[in-house]
Enzyme design. Structure first.
Site, PDB file in Angstrom:
ATOM      1  N   HIS A  75       0.845  -1.206   0.000  1.00 16.27           N
ATOM      2  CA  HIS A  75       0.000   0.000   0.000  1.00 16.27           C
ATOM      3  C   HIS A  75       0.878   1.253   0.000  1.00 16.27           C
ATOM      4  CE1 HIS A  75      -2.897   3.060   1.324  1.00 16.27           C
ATOM      5  NE2 HIS A  75      -2.107   3.312   2.346  1.00 16.27           N
ATOM      6  N   ASP A 117       6.385  21.353 -26.665  1.00 15.00           N
ATOM      7  CA  ASP A 117       6.321  20.006 -26.081  1.00 15.00           C
ATOM      8  C   ASP A 117       7.392  19.937 -25.002  1.00 15.00           C
ATOM      9  OD1 ASP A 117       6.317  17.099 -25.676  1.00 15.00           O
ATOM     10  OD2 ASP A 117       5.201  17.017 -27.563  1.00 15.00           O
ATOM     11  N   TRP A 146       7.079  -0.129   3.925  1.00 14.19           N
ATOM     12  CA  TRP A 146       7.583   0.551   2.717  1.00 14.19           C
ATOM     13  C   TRP A 146       8.957   1.150   2.985  1.00 14.19           C
ATOM     14  CZ3 TRP A 146       8.929   5.536   1.152  1.00 14.19           C
ATOM     15  CH2 TRP A 146       8.753   6.547   2.088  1.00 14.19           C
ATOM     16  N   SER A 172      12.702   5.820 -13.863  1.00 16.32           N
ATOM     17  CA  SER A 172      11.596   6.561 -14.458  1.00 16.32           C
ATOM     18  C   SER A 172      11.519   7.976 -13.874  1.00 16.32           C
ATOM     19  CB  SER A 172      10.293   5.809 -14.213  1.00 16.32           C
ATOM     20  OG  SER A 172       9.197   6.638 -14.418  1.00 16.32           O
ATOM     21  N   SER A 173      11.625   8.075 -12.544  1.00 14.87           N
ATOM     22  CA  SER A 173      11.534   9.394 -11.903  1.00 14.87           C
ATOM     23  C   SER A 173      12.676  10.299 -12.331  1.00 14.87           C
ATOM     24  CB  SER A 173      11.590   9.263 -10.387  1.00 14.87           C
ATOM     25  OG  SER A 173      10.443   8.654  -9.920  1.00 14.87           O
ATOM     26  N   HIS A 223      13.530  11.808   3.322  1.00 12.31           N
ATOM     27  CA  HIS A 223      12.934  13.083   3.701  1.00 12.31           C
ATOM     28  C   HIS A 223      12.761  14.040   2.533  1.00 12.31           C
ATOM     29  CE1 HIS A 223      10.764  15.327   6.498  1.00 12.31           C
ATOM     30  NE2 HIS A 223      11.256  16.380   5.895  1.00 12.31           N
ATOM     31  N   GLU A 252      12.192  13.145  -0.320  1.00 15.87           N
ATOM     32  CA  GLU A 252      11.067  12.510  -1.006  1.00 15.87           C
ATOM     33  C   GLU A 252       9.731  13.079  -0.519  1.00 15.87           C
ATOM     34  OE1 GLU A 252      10.623  10.466  -3.435  1.00 15.87           O
ATOM     35  OE2 GLU A 252       8.530   9.873  -3.125  1.00 15.87           O
ATOM     36  N   TYR A 277       9.176  16.039   0.422  1.00 17.00           N
ATOM     37  CA  TYR A 277       8.954  17.338  -0.213  1.00 17.00           C
ATOM     38  C   TYR A 277       8.735  17.191  -1.704  1.00 17.00           C
ATOM     39  CZ  TYR A 277       9.686  19.027   4.335  1.00 17.00           C
ATOM     40  OH  TYR A 277       9.510  19.224   5.669  1.00 17.00           O
ATOM     41  N   SER A 337      -1.021  27.455  -5.321  1.00 13.02           N
ATOM     42  CA  SER A 337      -0.662  28.836  -5.642  1.00 13.02           C
ATOM     43  C   SER A 337      -1.200  29.273  -7.003  1.00 13.02           C
ATOM     44  CB  SER A 337       0.863  29.007  -5.633  1.00 13.02           C
ATOM     45  OG  SER A 337       1.381  28.595  -4.396  1.00 13.02           O
ATOM     46  N   HIS A 385      15.271  13.020  11.856  1.00 11.45           N
ATOM     47  CA  HIS A 385      14.105  13.155  12.756  1.00 11.45           C
ATOM     48  C   HIS A 385      13.171  11.958  12.612  1.00 11.45           C
ATOM     49  CE1 HIS A 385      11.910  15.692   9.474  1.00 11.45           C
ATOM     50  NE2 HIS A 385      11.527  14.445   9.390  1.00 11.45           N
ATOM     51  N   HIS A 386      13.399  11.117  11.609  1.00 11.18           N
ATOM     52  CA  HIS A 386      12.640   9.863  11.514  1.00 11.18           C
ATOM     53  C   HIS A 386      13.243   8.792  12.416  1.00 11.18           C
ATOM     54  CE1 HIS A 386      10.345  11.135   7.919  1.00 11.18           C
ATOM     55  NE2 HIS A 386      11.421  11.841   7.665  1.00 11.18           N
ATOM     56  N   THR A 406       7.293  27.015   5.499  1.00 11.28           N
ATOM     57  CA  THR A 406       5.985  26.412   5.237  1.00 11.28           C
ATOM     58  C   THR A 406       4.883  27.336   5.729  1.00 11.28           C
ATOM     59  OG1 THR A 406       7.076  24.312   5.646  1.00 11.28           O
ATOM     60  CG2 THR A 406       4.700  24.262   5.387  1.00 11.28           C
ATOM     61  N   LYS A 415       4.171  30.140   3.353  1.00  6.30           N
ATOM     62  CA  LYS A 415       3.295  29.743   2.242  1.00  6.30           C
ATOM     63  C   LYS A 415       1.826  29.850   2.635  1.00  6.30           C
ATOM     64  CE  LYS A 415       6.152  27.040  -0.670  1.00  6.30           C
ATOM     65  NZ  LYS A 415       5.736  27.754  -1.870  1.00  6.30           N
ATOM     66  N   ARG A 433       1.793   1.536  15.131  1.00  7.69           N
ATOM     67  CA  ARG A 433       1.392   1.331  13.745  1.00  7.69           C
ATOM     68  C   ARG A 433       1.832  -0.062  13.295  1.00  7.69           C
ATOM     69  NH1 ARG A 433       5.893   4.834  10.389  1.00  7.69           N
ATOM     70  NH2 ARG A 433       4.741   4.016   8.605  1.00  7.69           N
TER      71      ARG A 433
END
Lengths: 382, 531
Positions: free
Chosen positions: B80, B109, B145, B173-174, B257, B259, B261, B272, B306-307, B332, B335, B454
């Site tokens: 998931h 293009d 994951w 791909s990314s 991390h 990722e 963002y 925006s 921080h993870h 943040t 924004k 979790r």
């Protein structure tokens, strides 16, 4: 009017009754972090609430402005759009003000963190070792060590029996620590990463294989405190609770000497029993119990394992052919796999029984019997 | 302009020797076709990952094991997560970039159209490999994951090789998609489209693309280390061979991390674009938005640990990562304040994209608040690996990233198809999603604080009431997305009222001002002039 009065009395009685129920964990709807039973856990709770209220206040202000403009600056109310789109002053203000608020949060947080990480000068030290899926406690200052396993019956988990009040949060042998003393935990693991967590102490520390982490607590009130493994550690991650009993120091001292005595006697007894042979019935009866407690999590109660994950024992070569190899894998495990070394977890008698059980259950019917002395011979190399 | 473009559009459909049917989609190098492919692929993956979430929520509906065994439960949580991150959110943003970046900067293009085709078409294979591993003996990946070693090395099964291979393909791909975005934006802007005139969606995507190029190779590195540890006898993450399992987490989160963002900066860009349109007022603080985005991107490289506060780091390290993480809330916050200031004294209307955008601002900010709480290390010890964290990242990813994607689809869909979507269905979709998503994720804060870890298939009895409601919210949110599916099918069949070129009264930018609706197959063959 009388309705309001009776409602108020009800509310009051609930509020008064709350402390009385504070220990009862059954079905109580808990909403918030626990204040816990240590000075640190109480500081952590205060920090949590401080953060919560600051965030709430900022949220209320920002969204009040937003909802005000959503209501009053609607086109349908005839609002005409202004054309401003820049203001250095405002930008600077809402960069600097949040920064100052952050400093206000960071100072108490740093103080609490530094206090939490000060593991110096402990009164009692316990080595906590996680393995799939149980905890092992070893008192470094006394000759006491034992495994602590989930005590909830499989039938409760599979919805065959009603669930007890401490469903999934109960173990066969809880950790016992003294109140009012600084207890240091050395946390490590035998296999994957686990995490030892007791919310009431605000202690959560990862158990990393090959490394030792430190944490500490000083519990103010005697009681039973429950937690769980917090790091995904495989199939039964949800089934390895932590239970800690905090006792008054005198009671704790009595308990630990009693345990020392019991464990010393058990070792003596084990040596004496070596001369004794058990019957097949006895071995199978004990073996089944041991199997269900220690082996069935992976190899399954049916001995069929989980294909592709955990090997089957039913009909397998390992448990139907060479006896010494079978004894060896149970005693020493198999490196590079999830198979643990049970030599240090189970008594000689239990290992003998479980090996006999595996060799004769589920149609394996080899007729082989393994006795404690055979296991002892393998262990000592005689 | 408009009539010329219309003509070339017809010309393409009827007289061009372009392949038709399946070949059109397989061989296409057109940014709009590829954008459509990405978006549909993302939506299919969203439903697939969602179906797995339904399995998870069904099992957690009540205490005890009812539907799946714990090993399969772990596969569900793992796949998931992988599907939603790499299969749904990221491809959806790439799809939007494909459709919109050329139209917004006045390019005909994407700069590298063949690579564009390639970067999309390897994706379905990556996910086929990942999903097929679920059907192997022993099942697919079951280590979360985040695939922490050694659970994913010594203690995983052989399908891990397929997992590693599929992640490699997703990464390639990314990276190709990101290179394409960067090259396009650097080289193909129309005359006059200077840096500080670029729409914010283009800016945020440019910065995102740099993040992607910086960290996707790190992900490739960490899965390769995992592969060699498992199959070729190395010991990067095995203490017995001189390695360290915590090293895995450092490398993983150094990717992980930024990722986070990668999955939210384009969302900031979308919001925006939408908020000024429906406030009929220019975006407040355009320059500060650009600087805030760049600061967030830079800070994202120095907050990864921080993870990992509970892994046992020195106290000085913990303090550094706590302070750095708290700092991210400043840009943040800027924004959010800018969006609110844009609405202030505007002339606001509430069309569907605006409703999603407002929901985004409120709910993403809520996720931001819980993020700020999680940054506080001593309290994080309590929150870490509980449902409080699950609530936090679903608020920023579902009501954040995914709501922004939905807002974007509703905003630009009429421009793409030339027809207004079914507004009644859209309203149902919005309100059902909004209510159910909060029923789904809000109580997770409470069960998390109360102590529910979790990634567990079964839980203690005091968590039962909340979990029941969470599951009901989950099923409702899942069903609500079928309304979206129906709406999208209708839109693709070109049903609905024709729309004007500008579509929305307050819309500004090249795609609204210089292109007809629907935008023709080839646009801006001669570059527009931006004043």
């Amino acid at each position: 009017m009388s309705k309001i009065v009776s409602g108020a009395t009800k509310l009051l009685s609930i509020l008064v009754a709350v402390p009385a129920f504070a220990d009862a964990e059954v079905g109580e709807l808990e909403w918030n972090l626990r204040k816990g039973v240590t000075n640190i856990s109480s500081d952590v709770y205060d920090l949590h609430m401080l953060m919560f209220w600051i965030c709430t206040a900022i949220g209320v202000v920002v969204f009040a402005v937003m909802f005000y403009s959503m209501f009053f600056h609607r086109k349908s109310r005839g609002a005409k759009a202004a054309n401003f789109h820049e203001s250095v002053k405002v930008e600077v203000a809402w960069t600097v003000v949040p920064f100052l608020i952050l400093i206000g949060m960071a100072i108490p947080a740093a103080n609490t963190l530094i206090a939490m990480e000060d593991v110096s000068e402990p009164d009692v030290t316990v080595l906590v070792t996680g393995s799939q899926w149980k905890w092992h406690y070893k008192y470094m200052d006394n000759d006491v060590e034992y495994y602590s396993l989930l005590a909830t019956q499989q039938e409760q988990i599979n919805n065959k029996f009603d669930k007890g009040e401490n469903y999934l949060l109960e173990v066969d042998r809880p950790l016992v620590i003294p109140t009012g003393k600084k207890v240091r935990f050395l946390v490590t693991s035998d296999d994957v990463i686990h995490s030892w967590w007791v919310p009431d102490f605000a202690v959560k520390k990862d158990a990393n294989p090959g490394f030792i982490n430190e944490a500490w607590t000083r519990v103010n009130e005697p009681g039973i405190y429950r937690g769980q493994c917090a790091e995904l550690c495989g199939k039964d991650h949800g089934f390895m609770p932590v239970v800690v009993i905090a006792k008054e120091p005198a009671e704790y001292d009595a308990w630990i000497s009693e345990q020392e005595e019991i464990q010393r006697k058990a070792k003596e007894e084990e040596q004496k029993l070596l001369a004794l042979n058990m019957s097949m019935e006895e071995l199978m009866e004990v073996g089944e119990k041991v199997y269900l407690a220690s082996c069935a999590a992976c190899h399954m109660p049916t001995g069929q394992g989980l294909p592709g994950v955990f090997p089957a024992l039913k009909g397998s070569e390992m448990v139907t052919q060479d006896i010494p190899a079978h004894i060896d894998i149970v005693l020493n495990g198999k490196t590079g796999t999830a198979m643990q070394a049970f030599g240090k977890q189970l008594s000689l008698r239990d290992i003998a029984a479980v090996i006999t059980y595996e060799r004769n259950a589920w149609g394996n019917n080899t007729g082989d019997m393994v006795q404690a002395k055979d296991v002892n011979a393998a262990l000592t190399g005689n | 302009m408009s009539t010329v473009a219309e003509h070339s559009h017809d010309d393409h459909d009827h007289h061009h020797h372009a392949p038709s049917g399946i070949k059109r989609w397989l061989y296409t190098t057109n940014h709009k076709d590829i954008g459509t492919l990405y978006l549909w692929f993302a939506f299919i993956m969203f439903l697939t990952g969602g179906a797995m979430a339904m399995v998870i929520r069904a099992e957690l509906f009540q205490p005890g094991l009812q539907i799946v065994d714990p090993n399969f439960f772990n596969q569900m949580t793992t796949v998931h997560g992988l599907i939603m991150v790499f299969g749904a959110v990221m491809p959806a943003f790439t799809g939007l970039a494909n459709w919109l970046v050329p139209m917004m900067i006045g390019a005909p293009d994407m700069a590298l159209p063949r690579m564009n085709n390639w970067s999309f078409w390897i994706l379905p294979f990556a996910f086929l490999i990942l999903l097929s591993s679920l059907f192997l003996e022993g099942g697919g990946p079951n280590f979360g994951w985040t695939f922490y070693a050694p659970l994913s090395t010594t203690y995983s099964n052989d399908s891990t090789a397929l997992f590693v291979f599929s992640v490699h393909i997703m990464g390639i791909s990314s990276i190709m998609g990101a290179i394409n975005v960067i090259v396009t934006i650097f080289n193909m802007r129309a005359p006059g489209m200077n840096w500080m005139k670029m729409p914010l969606f283009v800016w945020t995507w440019l910065i995102t693309a740099f993040l992607l190029i910086a960290v996707m190779p790190v992900l490739a590195g960490v899965v390769t280390m995992l592969l060699t540890d498992k199959f070729f006898g190395t010991s990067f993450f095995d203490a017995a061979g001189g390695g360290d399992p915590v090293l895995f987490q450092h490398v993983f989160w150094f990717f992980g991390h930024p990722e986070v963002y990668i999955m939210i900066l384009p969302a900031f860009g979308i919001i925006s674009q939408i908020v000024p349109t429906f406030s009929r007022k220019p975006l407040f603080g355009y320059a500060s938005m650009v600087y805030a985005t760049a600061s967030i991107a830079l800070l994202s490289f120095v907050v990864w640990a921080h993870h990992m506060f509970t892994t046992g780091m020195p106290v000085a390290t913990e303090l550094f990562f706590m302070f750095a993480t708290m700092l991210i809330s400043v840009p943040t916050g800027v924004k959010v304040f800018n969006w609110v200031a844009t609405m202030w004294r505007g002339s606001i209307t509430f069309e569907i994209p605006m409703m999603f955008a407002i929901a985004f601002i409120v709910l993403f900010t809520l996720g931001g608040f819980s993020g700020l709480m999680l940054a506080i290390t001593p309290v994080d010890f309590q929150y870490h690996d509980t449902y409080f964290v699950v609530a936090h990242f679903h608020y920023v990813l579902v009501t954040g990233a995914i709501f922004s994607i939905m807002a974007a689809v509703y905003y630009w869909l009429p421009k793409w198809t030339g027809k207004m979507f079914d507004i009644t269905l859209a309203k149902w979709h919005f309100w059902c999603s909004l209510i159910s998503v909060n029923l789904l994720f809000f109580p997770m804060h409470f069960v998390g604080l109360a102590g529910m870890p979790r990634r567990i298939p079964d839980y203690a009895l005091q968590f039962a009431d909340f979990n029941k409601w969470i599951s009901i919210g989950g099923f409702a949110f899942g069903l609500s997305q079928l309304i979206f599916l129906a709406l999208l099918i209708k839109a693709c069949k070109k049903e609905g009222e024709p729309v004007s070129d500008r579509v929305w009264e307050g819309a500004e930018g090249l795609e609204w001002e210089q292109l007809p609706s629907p935008a023709p197959y080839h646009t801006f063959e001669t570059p527009p002039v931006v004043k």
